[in-house]
Design a protein around this motif. Sequence first.
Motif, PDB file in Angstrom:
ATOM      1  N   HIS A   1       0.815  -1.188   0.000  1.00  0.00           N
ATOM      2  CA  HIS A   1       0.000   0.000   0.000  1.00  0.00           C
ATOM      3  C   HIS A   1       0.872   1.272   0.000  1.00  0.00           C
ATOM      4  O   HIS A   1       0.675   2.180  -0.795  1.00  0.00           O
ATOM      5  CB  HIS A   1      -0.765  -0.130   1.313  1.00  0.00           C
ATOM      6  CG  HIS A   1      -1.724   0.908   1.636  1.00  0.00           C
ATOM      7  ND1 HIS A   1      -2.826   1.125   0.885  1.00  0.00           N
ATOM      8  CD2 HIS A   1      -1.759   1.769   2.673  1.00  0.00           C
ATOM      9  CE1 HIS A   1      -3.518   2.087   1.444  1.00  0.00           C
ATOM     10  NE2 HIS A   1      -2.899   2.490   2.526  1.00  0.00           N
TER      11      HIS A   1
ATOM     12  N   THR B   1      -5.064   4.774   7.623  1.00  0.00           N
ATOM     13  CA  THR B   1      -4.572   3.416   7.296  1.00  0.00           C
ATOM     14  C   THR B   1      -3.198   3.430   6.619  1.00  0.00           C
ATOM     15  O   THR B   1      -2.805   2.435   6.012  1.00  0.00           O
ATOM     16  CB  THR B   1      -5.533   2.574   6.434  1.00  0.00           C
ATOM     17  OG1 THR B   1      -5.523   3.067   5.088  1.00  0.00           O
ATOM     18  CG2 THR B   1      -6.944   2.574   6.990  1.00  0.00           C
TER      19      THR B   1
ATOM     20  N   HIS C   1      -2.724  -2.922  -5.450  1.00  0.00           N
ATOM     21  CA  HIS C   1      -3.960  -2.355  -5.992  1.00  0.00           C
ATOM     22  C   HIS C   1      -3.693  -1.889  -7.416  1.00  0.00           C
ATOM     23  O   HIS C   1      -2.551  -1.802  -7.844  1.00  0.00           O
ATOM     24  CB  HIS C   1      -4.366  -1.131  -5.164  1.00  0.00           C
ATOM     25  CG  HIS C   1      -3.335  -0.041  -5.260  1.00  0.00           C
ATOM     26  ND1 HIS C   1      -2.255   0.016  -4.420  1.00  0.00           N
ATOM     27  CD2 HIS C   1      -3.188   0.981  -6.145  1.00  0.00           C
ATOM     28  CE1 HIS C   1      -1.497   1.042  -4.771  1.00  0.00           C
ATOM     29  NE2 HIS C   1      -2.024   1.635  -5.814  1.00  0.00           N
TER      30      HIS C   1
ATOM     31  N   VAL D   1      -8.196  -3.581   1.579  1.00  0.00           N
ATOM     32  CA  VAL D   1      -7.733  -2.292   2.085  1.00  0.00           C
ATOM     33  C   VAL D   1      -7.377  -1.343   0.930  1.00  0.00           C
ATOM     34  O   VAL D   1      -8.085  -0.385   0.650  1.00  0.00           O
ATOM     35  CB  VAL D   1      -6.522  -2.465   3.031  1.00  0.00           C
ATOM     36  CG1 VAL D   1      -6.098  -1.121   3.602  1.00  0.00           C
ATOM     37  CG2 VAL D   1      -6.871  -3.418   4.163  1.00  0.00           C
ATOM     38  N   CYS D   2      -6.282  -1.666   0.236  1.00  0.00           N
ATOM     39  CA  CYS D   2      -5.715  -0.706  -0.719  1.00  0.00           C
ATOM     40  C   CYS D   2      -6.602  -0.428  -1.933  1.00  0.00           C
ATOM     41  O   CYS D   2      -6.731   0.731  -2.332  1.00  0.00           O
ATOM     42  CB  CYS D   2      -4.348  -1.166  -1.172  1.00  0.00           C
ATOM     43  SG  CYS D   2      -3.404  -1.900   0.157  1.00  0.00           S
TER      44      CYS D   2
ATOM     45  N   GLU E   1      -8.917   2.562  -1.851  1.00  0.00           N
ATOM     46  CA  GLU E   1      -8.433   3.939  -1.810  1.00  0.00           C
ATOM     47  C   GLU E   1      -8.151   4.535  -3.178  1.00  0.00           C
ATOM     48  O   GLU E   1      -8.053   5.740  -3.314  1.00  0.00           O
ATOM     49  CB  GLU E   1      -7.144   4.005  -0.979  1.00  0.00           C
ATOM     50  CG  GLU E   1      -7.443   3.650   0.462  1.00  0.00           C
ATOM     51  CD  GLU E   1      -6.402   4.174   1.411  1.00  0.00           C
ATOM     52  OE1 GLU E   1      -5.221   4.124   1.039  1.00  0.00           O
ATOM     53  OE2 GLU E   1      -6.783   4.614   2.496  1.00  0.00           O
TER      54      GLU E   1
END
Lengths: 114, 224
Positions: free
Chosen positions: A2, A38, B96, B126-127, B130
């Motif tokens: 991420h 996050t 992602h 999660v990613c 976003e």
Amino acid sequence: MHELGIVFHVMDTLDDVAKDNGLTQIQSVTLEIGEVSTVVGDYLIDCWQWAAKKRPLFENSKLLVQTLEAVTHCDGCGKDYGTVAHGRICPYCGSEKTWLIKGNELNIKEISAI
Amino acid sequence: MEKVKILEIKQSVFANNDAQAAALREELKSKGIYLLNLMSSPGSGKTTTLTQLIGTLKDELQIGVMEADIDSDVDAKTIAATGVKAIQLHTGGMCHLDAAMTRQGLEGLDPGELDLVILENVGNLVCPAEFDTGASSNCMILSVPEGHDKPLKYPLMFQVCDTVIINKMDVQPYFDFDLDKCTEYIHMRNPKARIFPISAKTGEGVDALAAWLKAEVITWKGEN
């Protein structure tokens, strides 16, 4: 990772900023990160150091991280409280009708460059 | 020595991606191509669900699929076996897809006459939530064994999804999965979310899902 994707996005954005402003070397980049965004600051810095070596504009640049506090508002009693300490349930009245006012930010605040 | 300048940027990290995504969405709209961004955890049954959906819709819509994974092409091969256009995208270690990668993928797929392109995003709750990919709509699959409390644990994913497919309903008797609670939790994150309980294995509920998707594509094309 991420954080690696985020680092690439920051660098791509700053490539354009550098082009528009005639910058040749970025020395430091300051990011604002909300407490509940996050994103992990330390991981971002690790990823930054790795990625910076591969892009001349960012060589030897530093990533600085500023944390922004997360605040939640309760529609039940109208009060605000710290999100990290209390989560989604209002510590004053126990209501679950709460929403995040701030703390989800991920902003490029400023850079220093020549 | 040159003078060091301080520049205020004051911009969200996601601003550029959001702008690229908006441009891609508009372009797809003008071409009449509906892009569905399908997200979920690994193992929720994305590929099996897609195989079922394609089986139901492929005579009515021209479909293409982009499979995004960190590595391998097993999913793209499974989808290609259904007879629709499929390509595999590798994210090179990233968790992602963003709008630029989605655009690149679409160029590789060459969607020309396609009505519906389904992007199978990297398995992760999660990613992918976003990064706006430029899709017409976001959809996620939650499977029964994962538990009904996932909307509480991954709020952003459920907030950005217009549609939630609850898969593996056939195994519900073996798990403590409460569909009513799950529905309540999903609506806490997004009151407008549509929910489709299905079993991709038995085919239960797939017709309703396919009918909704077909109507979405027709509306999208009709608004031109």
